[in-house]
Write a protein that holds these residues in place. Structure first.
Motif, PDB file in Angstrom:
ATOM      1  N   ASN A 211      30.313  36.882  38.491  1.00 14.61           N
ATOM      2  CA  ASN A 211      31.015  37.403  39.652  1.00 14.61           C
ATOM      3  C   ASN A 211      30.015  37.685  40.762  1.00 14.61           C
ATOM      4  O   ASN A 211      28.824  37.809  40.532  1.00 14.61           O
ATOM      5  CB  ASN A 211      31.875  38.622  39.332  1.00 14.61           C
TER       6      ASN A 211
ATOM      7  N   HIS B 187      33.822  40.389  44.851  1.00 15.21           N
ATOM      8  CA  HIS B 187      34.692  40.659  43.702  1.00 15.21           C
ATOM      9  C   HIS B 187      34.474  42.082  43.208  1.00 15.21           C
ATOM     10  O   HIS B 187      33.390  42.626  43.335  1.00 15.21           O
ATOM     11  CB  HIS B 187      34.376  39.703  42.525  1.00 15.21           C
TER      12      HIS B 187
ATOM     13  N   LYS C  52      34.701  35.454  36.917  1.00 20.93           N
ATOM     14  CA  LYS C  52      35.015  34.058  37.185  1.00 20.93           C
ATOM     15  C   LYS C  52      34.409  33.276  36.013  1.00 20.93           C
ATOM     16  O   LYS C  52      33.540  33.781  35.318  1.00 20.93           O
ATOM     17  CB  LYS C  52      34.389  33.614  38.505  1.00 20.93           C
TER      18      LYS C  52
END
Length: 78
Positions: free
Chosen positions: A31, A36, A42
């Motif tokens: 991330n 974020h 992710k």
């Protein structure tokens, strides 16, 4: 805990490296805390040949958070 869909739901999970069509074996969780929330992850999937280069790319930018073999994911998605 992050749950990935079963292979049957997505088809074959393939490596995220550009142009690679090999089956993924590793989940690179990352991330960017600038955009974020800290707990968001992710995912880049990597084959054995690209796991180290994709990990190095994310690490050099301070984005890599976890590296998890996809075999471990299969046991948590049941």
């Amino acid at each position: 805990m992050t749950l990935l869909p079963q292979d049957s739901e997505l088809g074959e999970l393939v490596c995220s490296a550009r142009g690679c069509t090999a089956a993924a074996t590793t989940d690179l969780r990352w991330n960017n805390v600038k955009i974020h929330t800290p707990e968001r992850r992710k995912h880049w999937l990597a084959c054995d040949a690209h796991a180290s280069s994709l990990s190095a790319y994310l690490s050099a930018r301070g984005l890599l958070r976890e590296v998890v073999p996809l075999a471990d994911e299969a046991t948590t998605t049941a």
